[in-house]
Design a protein around this motif. Sequence first.
Motif, PDB file in Angstrom:
ATOM      1  N   ARG A   1       0.849  -1.201   0.000  1.00 48.10           N
ATOM      2  CA  ARG A   1       0.000   0.000   0.000  1.00 48.10           C
ATOM      3  C   ARG A   1       0.885   1.252   0.000  1.00 48.10           C
ATOM      4  O   ARG A   1       1.988   1.230   0.533  1.00 48.10           O
ATOM      5  CB  ARG A   1      -0.917   0.003   1.234  1.00 48.10           C
ATOM      6  CG  ARG A   1      -1.905  -1.161   1.266  1.00 48.10           C
ATOM      7  CD  ARG A   1      -2.648  -1.236   2.584  1.00 48.10           C
ATOM      8  NE  ARG A   1      -3.582  -2.357   2.612  1.00 48.10           N
ATOM      9  CZ  ARG A   1      -4.236  -2.756   3.697  1.00 48.10           C
ATOM     10  NH1 ARG A   1      -4.062  -2.119   4.846  1.00 48.10           N
ATOM     11  NH2 ARG A   1      -5.067  -3.780   3.632  1.00 48.10           N
TER      12      ARG A   1
ATOM     13  N   HIS B   1      -4.318   1.029  -2.395  1.00 46.47           N
ATOM     14  CA  HIS B   1      -4.239  -0.408  -2.092  1.00 46.47           C
ATOM     15  C   HIS B   1      -3.795  -1.125  -3.366  1.00 46.47           C
ATOM     16  O   HIS B   1      -4.603  -1.680  -4.104  1.00 46.47           O
ATOM     17  CB  HIS B   1      -5.600  -0.922  -1.595  1.00 46.47           C
ATOM     18  CG  HIS B   1      -5.983  -0.362  -0.256  1.00 46.47           C
ATOM     19  ND1 HIS B   1      -5.907  -1.096   0.900  1.00 46.47           N
ATOM     20  CD2 HIS B   1      -6.410   0.870   0.105  1.00 46.47           C
ATOM     21  CE1 HIS B   1      -6.283  -0.347   1.925  1.00 46.47           C
ATOM     22  NE2 HIS B   1      -6.597   0.858   1.460  1.00 46.47           N
ATOM     23  N   ALA B   2      -2.476  -1.096  -3.628  1.00 50.58           N
ATOM     24  CA  ALA B   2      -1.937  -1.599  -4.892  1.00 50.58           C
ATOM     25  C   ALA B   2      -2.009  -3.113  -4.989  1.00 50.58           C
ATOM     26  O   ALA B   2      -2.353  -3.667  -6.043  1.00 50.58           O
ATOM     27  CB  ALA B   2      -0.495  -1.127  -5.067  1.00 50.58           C
ATOM     28  N   VAL B   3      -1.638  -3.811  -3.900  1.00 53.00           N
ATOM     29  CA  VAL B   3      -1.650  -5.280  -3.874  1.00 53.00           C
ATOM     30  C   VAL B   3      -2.300  -5.731  -2.570  1.00 53.00           C
ATOM     31  O   VAL B   3      -1.931  -5.253  -1.494  1.00 53.00           O
ATOM     32  CB  VAL B   3      -0.209  -5.858  -3.974  1.00 53.00           C
ATOM     33  CG1 VAL B   3      -0.236  -7.381  -3.970  1.00 53.00           C
ATOM     34  CG2 VAL B   3       0.490  -5.342  -5.226  1.00 53.00           C
ATOM     35  N   GLU B   4      -3.252  -6.650  -2.667  1.00 57.96           N
ATOM     36  CA  GLU B   4      -3.984  -7.113  -1.487  1.00 57.96           C
ATOM     37  C   GLU B   4      -3.998  -8.637  -1.423  1.00 57.96           C
ATOM     38  O   GLU B   4      -4.659  -9.289  -2.228  1.00 57.96           O
ATOM     39  CB  GLU B   4      -5.434  -6.588  -1.500  1.00 57.96           C
ATOM     40  CG  GLU B   4      -5.571  -5.094  -1.257  1.00 57.96           C
ATOM     41  CD  GLU B   4      -5.209  -4.686   0.166  1.00 57.96           C
ATOM     42  OE1 GLU B   4      -5.438  -5.490   1.102  1.00 57.96           O
ATOM     43  OE2 GLU B   4      -4.677  -3.572   0.339  1.00 57.96           O
TER      44      GLU B   4
ATOM     45  N   SER C   1      -3.926  -2.528 -11.524  1.00 63.27           N
ATOM     46  CA  SER C   1      -4.323  -3.791 -10.898  1.00 63.27           C
ATOM     47  C   SER C   1      -3.233  -4.351  -9.987  1.00 63.27           C
ATOM     48  O   SER C   1      -3.471  -5.290  -9.237  1.00 63.27           O
ATOM     49  CB  SER C   1      -4.683  -4.830 -11.973  1.00 63.27           C
ATOM     50  OG  SER C   1      -3.566  -5.103 -12.787  1.00 63.27           O
ATOM     51  N   GLY C   2      -2.010  -3.782 -10.056  1.00 63.24           N
ATOM     52  CA  GLY C   2      -0.943  -4.208  -9.151  1.00 63.24           C
ATOM     53  C   GLY C   2       0.100  -5.110  -9.777  1.00 63.24           C
ATOM     54  O   GLY C   2       0.990  -5.608  -9.082  1.00 63.24           O
TER      55      GLY C   2
ATOM     56  N   THR D   1       3.677  -3.606  -9.501  1.00 63.72           N
ATOM     57  CA  THR D   1       4.040  -3.487  -8.080  1.00 63.72           C
ATOM     58  C   THR D   1       4.507  -4.828  -7.533  1.00 63.72           C
ATOM     59  O   THR D   1       5.476  -4.897  -6.770  1.00 63.72           O
ATOM     60  CB  THR D   1       2.836  -2.959  -7.268  1.00 63.72           C
ATOM     61  OG1 THR D   1       2.406  -1.716  -7.808  1.00 63.72           O
ATOM     62  CG2 THR D   1       3.212  -2.759  -5.795  1.00 63.72           C
TER      63      THR D   1
ATOM     64  N   GLY E   1      -5.678  -5.191  -7.348  1.00 65.06           N
ATOM     65  CA  GLY E   1      -4.699  -5.710  -6.409  1.00 65.06           C
ATOM     66  C   GLY E   1      -4.946  -7.120  -5.919  1.00 65.06           C
ATOM     67  O   GLY E   1      -4.122  -7.659  -5.173  1.00 65.06           O
ATOM     68  N   GLN E   2      -6.045  -7.737  -6.321  1.00 64.82           N
ATOM     69  CA  GLN E   2      -6.346  -9.096  -5.882  1.00 64.82           C
ATOM     70  C   GLN E   2      -6.377 -10.057  -7.067  1.00 64.82           C
ATOM     71  O   GLN E   2      -6.811  -9.683  -8.158  1.00 64.82           O
ATOM     72  CB  GLN E   2      -7.702  -9.151  -5.163  1.00 64.82           C
ATOM     73  CG  GLN E   2      -7.757  -8.359  -3.875  1.00 64.82           C
ATOM     74  CD  GLN E   2      -9.082  -8.536  -3.147  1.00 64.82           C
ATOM     75  OE1 GLN E   2      -9.626  -9.640  -3.069  1.00 64.82           O
ATOM     76  NE2 GLN E   2      -9.620  -7.454  -2.607  1.00 64.82           N
TER      77      GLN E   2
ATOM     78  N   PRO F   1      -8.242   2.143  -6.783  1.00 65.75           N
ATOM     79  CA  PRO F   1      -7.558   1.491  -5.667  1.00 65.75           C
ATOM     80  C   PRO F   1      -7.320   2.433  -4.487  1.00 65.75           C
ATOM     81  O   PRO F   1      -6.777   2.021  -3.465  1.00 65.75           O
ATOM     82  CB  PRO F   1      -6.232   1.035  -6.296  1.00 65.75           C
ATOM     83  CG  PRO F   1      -5.971   2.020  -7.387  1.00 65.75           C
ATOM     84  CD  PRO F   1      -7.330   2.427  -7.913  1.00 65.75           C
TER      85      PRO F   1
END
Length: 641
Positions: A343, A359-362, A382-383, A386, A562-563, A610
């Motif tokens: 994040r 919230h780049a990657v979850e 979408s991450g 990252t 991110g998911q 995000p």
Amino acid sequence: MTNAELTYRHLEDNFWINYIKSTGKHVSSTPPLLSVQSLDIAFGSHRVVKDLSFDLHAGQTLAIVGESGSGKSMTSLATMGLVHYLNATIAKGRILYRRTSDSAPLELTALSDKEMRRIRGKEISMIFQEPMTSLNPVYTVGDQITEVLRLHGDYSRATAREEALRLLRLVRLADAESLLKRYPHQLSGGMRQRVMIAMALACKPKVLVADEPTTALDVTIQAQILAIIKDLQKELGMAVIFITHDMGVVAEVADHVVVMRNGEKVEEADVATLFAAPQKPYTQALLAAVPTLGSMQGEALPRAEPLIIFDGEKVVTQGEATLQDTVQVQQTPVVSVRNLVTRFDIHKGFFGGVSHRVHAVENVSFDIQPGETLALVGESGSGKSTIGRTIQQLQKSTSGDIVFSGKPVAEMSRAEKMTLRQQVQYIFQDPFASLDPRKTVGFSIAEPIRTHRLMGDERRIKQRVGELLERVGLSPEHGERYPHEFSGGQRQRICIARALASKPKLIIADEALSALDVSIQAQIIHLMMQLQREEGLAYLFISHDMAVVEKMSHRVAVLHLGQIVEMGPRQRVFDAPQHAYTKKLLSAVPVADPHHRREHLLLEGDIPSPIRRVGDEPTVYPLDEITAGHFVSRNGASLRS
């Protein structure tokens, strides 16, 4: 109308009658909106466009295709009256533009820069290939769009701002209100490209020149932008010159196609004829190099296809089809990612406190085995990148674990982290930006060898650099040259050679093929798959090109905000997608077949962002295994439709 204008009209009409008689071509009964006639563009004595002619009619989309250096972009700049800014000259020929079908044509090549400024941006507009260099870095996005509107239209400051907001929403940009206040460097490449498209469409031009307008865009956004341009064509009778190397986009949008090579027109035909029966060997090789979505249907493994190239005279086939059976299933993967969260804080509070986060990657988890290619696909934001940067230790994670060769990175010593950087190499999207322009390419390739002290003898290092250059299809002598002396495809080969220099176990390729011509792209794909077979390399392949992903990958992970929403073997994900978002991604891919134009399942409704307020945590959806190794998120039916 003056006598001079009547005389000019008479001469011009006679020209078209003679032109039709001499060429025997069928042209519309109405005169063309834009006509390029025997155009030559030169840098000094070097001709980069040679005797080029074509017509563009109102409402028509003309695609100009060809490899880098074929003269496509120089032709578009000539249409805008901009070639002299590059110290190029129009050696001969002319470009005629008709404001209406019954008006006398303007010879654009004879107009002064002041006269062209009245036309440029208003009647003839352009979407440039590189948005970062086309946008002014010291002005906000809002200022730049409103400037175009106020310069060419009857807008007040307030109404121009409202129209700028509408245009940003038109090109599917989330949080358009705040984007007006941001600067170009604060936006991603895809977002900057959409800002450029919004600016080009602002004044509803009669002619839109689009130079690689969708190269940096995801397939979903690309489909929407193409739909917007089509709608404006119907509404305004706008004509479009579409310059691209994506033959799927050509098949999707073009009515007529001009194929160029080395500054010359090789072939010209309507789109259906060109794809069904290309006449020239170069066109045949160009179409043969296009990866087609669905070509791997039913295949469990990726397949390296024979290279089909044009050697200057004829089409030549090199190599044989080879299945990419390279995955070595072991107890210890090359890399394991577990519950990764990344994040970024955004300081939006009045007193400088953190009020919002990206919230780049979850909660992302996956493994990559030796010899395996895992593709990460999804839209901008979408991450994907990252995750790649976090594995490479270029970006710090918020939480979660990255395990490399069985050992958590968090527990590694400084020396072990240096070894990690040696064994994980990154290939960036822009090869020119990732090579030092002041250093020879030989120096850049040798740098990892020296940094990680893999060799001490300069003679052996030079020998190793020569071997690596040969490995990627170049010669040892190329090591003495500088990056600007190579084409885009050659520079990407040099980046691959540099990545191989430290003998890595994992290569992260972040949009490494997206800016390359299809023929060069086919060669790089062939090279990467060959290296995987011979070196046992693992790839994390980050891409928005679904046809290339289908061709290269063993497994696919689809990311949304991110998911991971779907992950599994490439055959399962592409042949039988289960998640709504995966289906929409695949439906948006343009197919290189004019008879296969289909309705896209466009993503509609509010554009998700995000960015969230502190404390407003996103819902993390678990993945269910529906068949062996095929996982789907439980929110499959709840995405925007």
